[in-house]
Design a protein around this motif. Sequence first.
Motif, PDB file in Angstrom:
ATOM      1  N   PRO A   1       2.933  13.312   5.248  1.00 22.92           N
ATOM      2  CA  PRO A   1       2.790  13.957   3.853  1.00 22.92           C
ATOM      3  C   PRO A   1       1.481  13.861   3.327  1.00 22.92           C
ATOM      4  O   PRO A   1       1.525  12.469   3.112  1.00 22.92           O
ATOM      5  CB  PRO A   1       4.020  13.748   3.172  1.00 22.92           C
ATOM      6  N   PHE A   2       0.664  14.622   3.111  1.00 14.98           N
ATOM      7  CA  PHE A   2      -0.762  14.224   2.792  1.00 14.98           C
ATOM      8  C   PHE A   2      -0.868  14.297   1.042  1.00 14.98           C
ATOM      9  O   PHE A   2      -1.427  13.573   0.724  1.00 14.98           O
ATOM     10  CB  PHE A   2      -1.633  15.407   3.306  1.00 14.98           C
TER      11      PHE A   2
ATOM     12  N   PRO B   1      -4.253   3.260  -5.259  1.00 12.10           N
ATOM     13  CA  PRO B   1      -4.033   1.750  -4.520  1.00 12.10           C
ATOM     14  C   PRO B   1      -3.163   0.594  -5.579  1.00 12.10           C
ATOM     15  O   PRO B   1      -3.646   0.786  -6.571  1.00 12.10           O
ATOM     16  CB  PRO B   1      -5.528   1.218  -4.304  1.00 12.10           C
TER      17      PRO B   1
ATOM     18  N   CYS C   1       7.468  16.030  -1.725  1.00 13.78           N
ATOM     19  CA  CYS C   1       8.163  17.325  -2.224  1.00 13.78           C
ATOM     20  C   CYS C   1       9.612  17.613  -1.529  1.00 13.78           C
ATOM     21  O   CYS C   1       9.717  18.663  -0.918  1.00 13.78           O
ATOM     22  CB  CYS C   1       7.292  18.687  -1.866  1.00 13.78           C
TER      23      CYS C   1
ATOM     24  N   PHE D   1       2.784  17.916  -7.402  1.00 18.17           N
ATOM     25  CA  PHE D   1       1.928  17.162  -6.207  1.00 18.17           C
ATOM     26  C   PHE D   1       0.513  17.793  -6.468  1.00 18.17           C
ATOM     27  O   PHE D   1      -0.213  17.130  -5.570  1.00 18.17           O
ATOM     28  CB  PHE D   1       2.677  17.052  -5.220  1.00 18.17           C
ATOM     29  N   ARG D   2       0.123  18.687  -6.786  1.00 15.70           N
ATOM     30  CA  ARG D   2      -1.201  19.578  -6.875  1.00 15.70           C
ATOM     31  C   ARG D   2      -1.654  19.427  -8.107  1.00 15.70           C
ATOM     32  O   ARG D   2      -2.897  20.188  -8.668  1.00 15.70           O
ATOM     33  CB  ARG D   2      -1.191  20.868  -6.329  1.00 15.70           C
ATOM     34  N   ASP D   3      -0.991  18.526  -8.965  1.00 14.35           N
ATOM     35  CA  ASP D   3      -1.550  18.463 -10.380  1.00 14.35           C
ATOM     36  C   ASP D   3      -1.575  19.578 -11.267  1.00 14.35           C
ATOM     37  O   ASP D   3      -2.219  19.828 -12.158  1.00 14.35           O
ATOM     38  CB  ASP D   3      -3.007  17.765 -10.378  1.00 14.35           C
TER      39      ASP D   3
ATOM     40  N   LYS E   1      -6.466  10.011  -1.374  1.00 11.93           N
ATOM     41  CA  LYS E   1      -6.409  11.268  -0.832  1.00 11.93           C
ATOM     42  C   LYS E   1      -7.784  11.984  -0.796  1.00 11.93           C
ATOM     43  O   LYS E   1      -8.189  12.475   0.372  1.00 11.93           O
ATOM     44  CB  LYS E   1      -5.740  12.138  -1.736  1.00 11.93           C
TER      45      LYS E   1
ATOM     46  N   PHE F   1       3.802   3.712   8.130  1.00 13.99           N
ATOM     47  CA  PHE F   1       2.292   3.845   7.977  1.00 13.99           C
ATOM     48  C   PHE F   1       1.956   3.423   6.659  1.00 13.99           C
ATOM     49  O   PHE F   1       2.663   3.922   5.718  1.00 13.99           O
ATOM     50  CB  PHE F   1       1.924   5.253   8.504  1.00 13.99           C
ATOM     51  N   PHE F   2       0.929   3.002   6.486  1.00 15.70           N
ATOM     52  CA  PHE F   2       0.131   2.980   5.038  1.00 15.70           C
ATOM     53  C   PHE F   2      -0.919   3.386   4.872  1.00 15.70           C
ATOM     54  O   PHE F   2      -1.884   3.283   5.988  1.00 15.70           O
ATOM     55  CB  PHE F   2       0.301   1.401   4.495  1.00 15.70           C
ATOM     56  N   VAL F   3      -1.378   4.040   3.930  1.00 12.79           N
ATOM     57  CA  VAL F   3      -2.603   4.551   3.352  1.00 12.79           C
ATOM     58  C   VAL F   3      -3.624   3.657   2.764  1.00 12.79           C
ATOM     59  O   VAL F   3      -2.975   3.222   1.589  1.00 12.79           O
ATOM     60  CB  VAL F   3      -2.668   6.141   2.944  1.00 12.79           C
TER      61      VAL F   3
ATOM     62  N   GLN G   1      10.010   9.225  -3.759  1.00 14.94           N
ATOM     63  CA  GLN G   1       9.107  10.472  -3.474  1.00 14.94           C
ATOM     64  C   GLN G   1       8.715  10.248  -1.865  1.00 14.94           C
ATOM     65  O   GLN G   1       8.681  11.303  -1.255  1.00 14.94           O
ATOM     66  CB  GLN G   1       7.841  10.203  -4.363  1.00 14.94           C
ATOM     67  N   GLU G   2       8.727   9.130  -1.611  1.00 14.14           N
ATOM     68  CA  GLU G   2       8.183   8.786  -0.123  1.00 14.14           C
ATOM     69  C   GLU G   2       9.180   8.744   0.861  1.00 14.14           C
ATOM     70  O   GLU G   2       8.866   8.343   2.039  1.00 14.14           O
ATOM     71  CB  GLU G   2       7.238   7.617  -0.055  1.00 14.14           C
ATOM     72  N   ALA G   3      10.385   8.794   0.396  1.00 10.55           N
ATOM     73  CA  ALA G   3      11.635   8.767   1.306  1.00 10.55           C
ATOM     74  C   ALA G   3      11.436   9.679   2.520  1.00 10.55           C
ATOM     75  O   ALA G   3      11.019  10.754   2.677  1.00 10.55           O
ATOM     76  CB  ALA G   3      13.012   8.986   0.737  1.00 10.55           C
TER      77      ALA G   3
ATOM     78  N   LEU H   1       8.372  21.023  -7.625  1.00 11.88           N
ATOM     79  CA  LEU H   1       7.771  19.866  -7.154  1.00 11.88           C
ATOM     80  C   LEU H   1       6.234  19.949  -6.320  1.00 11.88           C
ATOM     81  O   LEU H   1       5.423  19.050  -6.435  1.00 11.88           O
ATOM     82  CB  LEU H   1       8.710  19.077  -6.351  1.00 11.88           C
ATOM     83  N   SER H   2       6.368  21.064  -5.613  1.00  9.28           N
ATOM     84  CA  SER H   2       4.955  21.332  -4.742  1.00  9.28           C
ATOM     85  C   SER H   2       3.774  21.289  -5.760  1.00  9.28           C
ATOM     86  O   SER H   2       2.670  21.093  -5.374  1.00  9.28           O
ATOM     87  CB  SER H   2       5.118  22.496  -3.884  1.00  9.28           C
TER      88      SER H   2
ATOM     89  N   PRO I   1       0.822  -1.102   0.063  1.00 14.29           N
ATOM     90  CA  PRO I   1       0.023   0.048   0.177  1.00 14.29           C
ATOM     91  C   PRO I   1       0.853   1.250   0.008  1.00 14.29           C
ATOM     92  O   PRO I   1       1.919   1.087   0.456  1.00 14.29           O
ATOM     93  CB  PRO I   1      -0.844  -0.208   1.204  1.00 14.29           C
ATOM     94  N   GLN I   2       0.246   2.402  -0.363  1.00 17.68           N
ATOM     95  CA  GLN I   2       0.753   3.548  -0.501  1.00 17.68           C
ATOM     96  C   GLN I   2       1.086   4.373   0.935  1.00 17.68           C
ATOM     97  O   GLN I   2       0.541   3.960   1.903  1.00 17.68           O
ATOM     98  CB  GLN I   2       0.191   4.703  -1.071  1.00 17.68           C
ATOM     99  N   THR I   3       2.283   5.009   1.050  1.00 14.82           N
ATOM    100  CA  THR I   3       2.450   5.630   2.499  1.00 14.82           C
ATOM    101  C   THR I   3       1.979   7.337   1.831  1.00 14.82           C
ATOM    102  O   THR I   3       1.922   7.899   2.811  1.00 14.82           O
ATOM    103  CB  THR I   3       3.936   5.864   2.677  1.00 14.82           C
ATOM    104  N   LEU I   4       1.867   7.685   0.709  1.00 16.41           N
ATOM    105  CA  LEU I   4       1.433   8.824   0.456  1.00 16.41           C
ATOM    106  C   LEU I   4       0.046   8.846  -0.243  1.00 16.41           C
ATOM    107  O   LEU I   4      -0.031   8.294  -1.191  1.00 16.41           O
ATOM    108  CB  LEU I   4       2.473   9.438  -0.722  1.00 16.41           C
ATOM    109  N   PRO I   5      -0.766   9.291   0.490  1.00 15.27           N
ATOM    110  CA  PRO I   5      -2.233   9.166  -0.118  1.00 15.27           C
ATOM    111  C   PRO I   5      -2.492   9.701  -1.614  1.00 15.27           C
ATOM    112  O   PRO I   5      -3.518   9.576  -2.224  1.00 15.27           O
ATOM    113  CB  PRO I   5      -3.214   9.741   0.862  1.00 15.27           C
ATOM    114  N   HIS I   6      -1.457  10.887  -1.998  1.00 16.13           N
ATOM    115  CA  HIS I   6      -1.593  11.253  -3.338  1.00 16.13           C
ATOM    116  C   HIS I   6      -1.627  10.028  -4.628  1.00 16.13           C
ATOM    117  O   HIS I   6      -2.255  10.449  -5.452  1.00 16.13           O
ATOM    118  CB  HIS I   6      -0.628  12.024  -3.802  1.00 16.13           C
TER     119      HIS I   6
END
Lengths: 656, 151
Positions: free
Chosen positions: B145-146, A142, B150, A362-364, B127, B121-123, A268-270, A358-359, A134-139
């Motif tokens: 980080p939501f 699945p 970055c 991540f907001r498309d 989002k 943690f895993f989501v 990215q998720e480091a 990058l910011s 699973p992801q660690t970043l909800p962006h």
Amino acid sequence: MTQRPGEAQLPHLFKPGRIGKFATRNLIKYGACCVSNYNGRDGTVTPRELARMRVIANTGCGIITNQGAYPDPRGEGKAYFRQVAIFDDRFLPEFELIARYIHDGGALAIQQILHAGRYGGIDLGYCVQPSVVPQTLPHFRPPREMTKDDIRLCIREHAEAARRSIKAGFDGTEVTSFMGYLLANFNSKFTNQRSDEYGGSTRNRGRFMRELIDGMKQATPDHPVIIRLNGAELMDNWGGNDEDECFELMGQAVECGVDMISVTVGWQEAPESSIGRDIPPGHWNYLAARAKKSFPGTLIAFGNRLPDPGMANDCIARGEFDYWEVCRPLLADPEMVHKVAEGRQEEVRRCIGSLNCLSRLFRDLPYTCTMNPALGHEVEPEYAVTPATVRKKVMVIGAGPAGMECALTAAKRGHSVTVFEKSDRIGGSLLGYATHDLARPDDLLSVIRHYEVMARKLGVEVRLGTEANAKLMRSLLHQFDACVVAAGAGIDLDHYDRLEGRERLVDALDVARGRAQAGKRVVVLGGGKVGLVVAESLRKRGAEVAIVEEDKRLAGDVMPSFKWRHSAWVEELEIRTFLSARATRITAEGVHVASAKGETFVPADTVIAAGPRKSNQSLFRDFEWMIDELHGCGDALMPRGLDAAIQEGYRLGVRI
Amino acid sequence: MLAAAAIEDVAAWQRLIDGYAPLFDPLADGAAVGLAARFFADAGGARRAAAMPSTPPLPMLVWRKRGGRMVVQAGAYRGLDGLGVDLVFLAGDGALAAVLARAEHPLGEMKRQLRAARIQFFVLRTKRELADLGYEDFVEALGLPFLGACR
């Protein structure tokens, strides 16, 4: 071609190179560090992208890598909202144009193929991975596990994309595992938990990569294949690969006859920073040096957090890598290589590592650059610096980033520009911010140095220690055609009108600029960027510091990429915070703070006001009937920050 | 202390959670967070656990919003698939005990453990789903980080 003065100073960087059968004019590779997000939702290249690539094509690099295109029609490899695609011949015409631009600019053209794996499927309800982790970043989406058929199809699609790239006129291709994309997912034991021949041992995990390289090389046998591989994932604590495993995988790529390895750092998720300005330049060079030492027969490209051409030249001289791979510094200043080659290095506009690019991704959103307001607007003539039809005498009030940006841009267009600054230095609020920045003050100070150099070179007169007011304006009446108010913003002390003991407040901007001294026990009212920077700096210098913030969170006005940094600094420095709280009374002994939990007394010898800011707008009224044209820009219009100041200053400068 | 032991102290976690009631106020009823020992998920454990439905359930702690309150209850961990929670934390030995041991602001300790990757943690939601369920404050409080790292 005659050697230019800067080329003699950096002889290693500017010496010719070779990759496969192709010669390169220097050892600088423009890296496809991230996608622009300027393209069609269906993967088509837009005129906006083509205009940007014309600029990139002329950066003077020896190799130019076009941004990563996803290779599959399903969009599983698509990481970014407006990423380009290369899964069909219908995309060819624009790729042909880009390849031609790059060749016309004198560089070797490389097309990157980017299947984002774990970070892909942006338009889908899922992403594909070697295993379901699973992801660690909800962006991100699945995960779904790839079957062996999926793997075989994926390799075929990469090979087809490579073949298509060469057909479009590119000289070679690159596949990237940077930042945790599909290739990295197979290589890493964090995301590859398969029990078949594609998982388990490092050798097995590397099988996908080996088959991929083999497929691409078979599809394009006469053209170089470059691979971007992590020297460090920074995912060790998550069960990912350690550095030894990363280098073992590089060895497998070398075995497969890859023509160049581009060494990268981080996912990215480091949990750690890899490219932000809190990482000192040169920090990761050891990874490139290890790669070169381990694989002396393979070209090594490197550039992570290595923004300085002089440092890159020295690294090449020492044999640490073969090509300097550079991207963001060329987004900040597409003329950088030419300026350096011509010995005009002091004119280079540095990438300051704000990670605005990058910011936004991540907001498309399309990426933009804090330092280069024209980036992404190359297709719009309105953003071009063109000679002014009517040359004017322009006065700019305020030598902060907005004022200086406007002044320099207007001067480039032929206007005669004078800047009036009440303090004794260029820089405005940025100077105070830079002085106290915990990340890397030199990056922010470089912005000020750039303005100082360019003002001198462009003949912009800067009158320091000169406060602009109605009296000054009367003395200058009719000497100027246009006035730009870029007087910035101050702390809104009216916000504290009802606070008992408000006369004891010290202005945060005065502390930041050294006009006021804080004691040893400090309470900062306001946990936005001004308050945080002052609080962190004072704490670092030994004061006991508490922050009182009315909002329920700190850093409300901070750029997303720096929010977590401030959060970490506040914790590391053990700065006490009171959220959803406000000061009710200030005494000689300290501050009474009220929140839903009740009232707390916080001892303090200094209470700093760092709450809401207020634009300095009085000059708009004062000057309204005293000058032909009156304009404003930056925080003087609305308090924001460096990015808005530079963008607005520039936009006004090209228009005035 | 082994992570599994710290997970079993439901009453201690309930006290901890009750101390942060405002943080959980925005959460929709049914929103749920899981805590399990990292051992079960580490280095292939997610796959292992998913593949061993016949083994006895492994201890898991579930914080679930019910009737306006975050209620802590014991649950069973059977791998990351089908957990029925929105976020799951996988803790290394000692990490959860350190959180429980912290008298003042224990979630601050949890944030530190997360940053040091002693708690992973895993989501398990997107989002948008997390935002709709009201997780923004919670995620922010733990420094997760939501939108993207970055970095």
